[in-house]
Motif scaffolding. Sequence first.
Motif, PDB file in Angstrom:
ATOM      1  N   LEU A 113       0.813  -1.220   0.000  1.00 35.80           N
ATOM      2  CA  LEU A 113       0.000   0.000   0.000  1.00 35.80           C
ATOM      3  C   LEU A 113       0.845   1.269   0.000  1.00 35.80           C
ATOM      4  CD1 LEU A 113      -2.744  -1.080   2.585  1.00 35.80           C
ATOM      5  CD2 LEU A 113      -2.864  -1.123   0.083  1.00 35.80           C
ATOM      6  N   SER A 114       2.140   1.109  -0.278  1.00 35.04           N
ATOM      7  CA  SER A 114       3.033   2.271  -0.212  1.00 35.04           C
ATOM      8  C   SER A 114       2.808   3.251  -1.355  1.00 35.04           C
ATOM      9  CB  SER A 114       4.493   1.810  -0.204  1.00 35.04           C
ATOM     10  OG  SER A 114       4.771   1.035  -1.362  1.00 35.04           O
ATOM     11  N   ILE A 115       2.321   2.768  -2.495  1.00 38.73           N
ATOM     12  CA  ILE A 115       1.998   3.644  -3.626  1.00 38.73           C
ATOM     13  C   ILE A 115       0.480   3.728  -3.695  1.00 38.73           C
ATOM     14  CG2 ILE A 115       2.224   4.019  -6.108  1.00 38.73           C
ATOM     15  CD1 ILE A 115       4.787   2.398  -6.055  1.00 38.73           C
ATOM     16  N   PRO A 130      10.215   8.539  -7.812  1.00 39.80           N
ATOM     17  CA  PRO A 130      10.660   9.870  -7.343  1.00 39.80           C
ATOM     18  C   PRO A 130      12.151  10.056  -7.647  1.00 39.80           C
ATOM     19  CG  PRO A 130       9.348   8.778  -5.667  1.00 39.80           C
ATOM     20  CD  PRO A 130       9.610   7.758  -6.716  1.00 39.80           C
ATOM     21  N   LEU A 131      12.497  11.206  -8.213  1.00 35.42           N
ATOM     22  CA  LEU A 131      13.878  11.458  -8.628  1.00 35.42           C
ATOM     23  C   LEU A 131      14.523  12.618  -7.878  1.00 35.42           C
ATOM     24  CD1 LEU A 131      13.407  11.038 -12.503  1.00 35.42           C
ATOM     25  CD2 LEU A 131      14.274   9.345 -10.861  1.00 35.42           C
ATOM     26  N   ALA A 167      13.183   7.124   5.309  1.00 37.14           N
ATOM     27  CA  ALA A 167      14.052   6.018   4.895  1.00 37.14           C
ATOM     28  C   ALA A 167      13.300   4.690   4.911  1.00 37.14           C
ATOM     29  CB  ALA A 167      15.277   5.944   5.806  1.00 37.14           C
ATOM     30  N   ASP A 168      12.437   4.497   5.915  1.00 37.77           N
ATOM     31  CA  ASP A 168      11.636   3.279   5.982  1.00 37.77           C
ATOM     32  C   ASP A 168      10.606   3.246   4.859  1.00 37.77           C
ATOM     33  OD1 ASP A 168      12.913   2.457   8.391  1.00 37.77           O
ATOM     34  OD2 ASP A 168      11.632   3.858   9.493  1.00 37.77           O
ATOM     35  N   PHE A 169      10.055   4.406   4.547  1.00 34.81           N
ATOM     36  CA  PHE A 169       9.087   4.479   3.458  1.00 34.81           C
ATOM     37  C   PHE A 169       9.741   4.118   2.131  1.00 34.81           C
ATOM     38  CE2 PHE A 169       7.356   7.126  -0.019  1.00 34.81           C
ATOM     39  CZ  PHE A 169       6.134   6.494  -0.153  1.00 34.81           C
ATOM     40  N   TYR A 172       8.456   1.399  -0.519  1.00 31.04           N
ATOM     41  CA  TYR A 172       8.103   1.960  -1.822  1.00 31.04           C
ATOM     42  C   TYR A 172       8.798   1.195  -2.937  1.00 31.04           C
ATOM     43  CZ  TYR A 172       7.473   5.309  -5.641  1.00 31.04           C
ATOM     44  OH  TYR A 172       7.143   5.878  -6.846  1.00 31.04           O
ATOM     45  N   TRP A 173      10.099   0.918  -2.783  1.00 24.28           N
ATOM     46  CA  TRP A 173      10.852   0.265  -3.856  1.00 24.28           C
ATOM     47  C   TRP A 173      10.337  -1.148  -4.117  1.00 24.28           C
ATOM     48  CZ3 TRP A 173      12.820   3.037  -7.273  1.00 24.28           C
ATOM     49  CH2 TRP A 173      13.579   4.182  -6.997  1.00 24.28           C
ATOM     50  N   TRP A 174       9.900  -1.841  -3.076  1.00 22.82           N
ATOM     51  CA  TRP A 174       9.330  -3.174  -3.286  1.00 22.82           C
ATOM     52  C   TRP A 174       8.074  -3.087  -4.147  1.00 22.82           C
ATOM     53  CZ3 TRP A 174      11.234  -7.712  -3.298  1.00 22.82           C
ATOM     54  CH2 TRP A 174      12.217  -8.107  -2.398  1.00 22.82           C
TER      55      TRP A 174
END
Length: 354
Positions: free
Chosen positions: A47-49, A61-62, A90-92, A96-98
């Motif tokens: 559910l991060s995105i 995000p860049l 940092a935890d987010f 997010y990357w997963w």
Amino acid sequence: MTIALDQPAAPAATGHAGIRRWLWAVAFLVFVMVVVGGATRLTGSGLSITEWRPVTGAIPPLSDAAWALEFEKYRLSPQFQLLNSGMELADFKFIYWWEWGHRQLGRLIGLVYLAGFLVILLRRQMPWRETAILFAMGLLLGLQGTIGWIMVASGLQPGMVAVAPVKLTLHLTFAGFFFASVIAFATWLTPLRRIEPAWGRAGAWLLLFLLFVQIALGGLVAGSKAGFTFNTWPLMDGALVPAASTLFAGTPVWENFVDNVALVQFNHRIGAYILFAFALWQMLSLRRAAAGSGAAKRATAIAGLVLAQSALGIVTLLLVVPLWAGLAHQALGFTVLAMGVVHVTRLSTGTPLA
């Protein structure tokens, strides 16, 4: 959902080697997608995105500002507010990357499938009937992506901290349908070394049905996090069969089958016992009726894989679902599914290609 074409034989193998390689590549990508999806679930990343942007969402995000914006969207979600309110940026980024990687794999599978299908269509490499089947498989892939977003959206509703178990089960099951259809078509195009006996075809279909049922039951276990409870075996809550008051504690009764972790886990256990018993029976039957045949050898391999999968499931339960065990269990489950699809397709084709 396999494609078992009952006509006497598939088209001549000549000229279809490229199509077979394409289909096996798609199947491999789906397999990886399922494993990454399992990691996304077990790391709590799904559910991060919070938006579904099929095209522009491919760009992560860049900049610091872009990361801050994505994090702010997540901070508005019920999962953050109710479960992860102490999470830092940092935890987010980790979760997010997963999820981003999972969605990128989905996009890659879609592009690879579309590119291969267009080549086949424009070059007229297959008859219209088989081309139509490939088109229908593409629609199934698109439906699977849509179900994925519906699943995520269910976890963004007020009061939710995870996706709905039924929707996660649908997402996993439809991934299995598409995976099975690709494996079946690739197998159908692969030449046989010798004629397969028709005996055992009905049993192979029933075994495949049981495999899909067990995958769906596993999806309910994953969605309800039932694997984190009752972490003993063979007893469950101190008994082989828990008390009815435990299995049917909720009302209405039908909701226990998807929301009651006791009944959800118990059903998955019973499904494993039934599946192994049937796989063992089919192995013994084929070895007795068609010893040395490809069907008997496949049935033996399937029974061995089901036994290994059952043992791995027990280990996963006893260890309270560590990441490595959960992913291995999911990966081996789809390996067994692939073998079941090959088994059915070979018995349903039954005639060498060349």
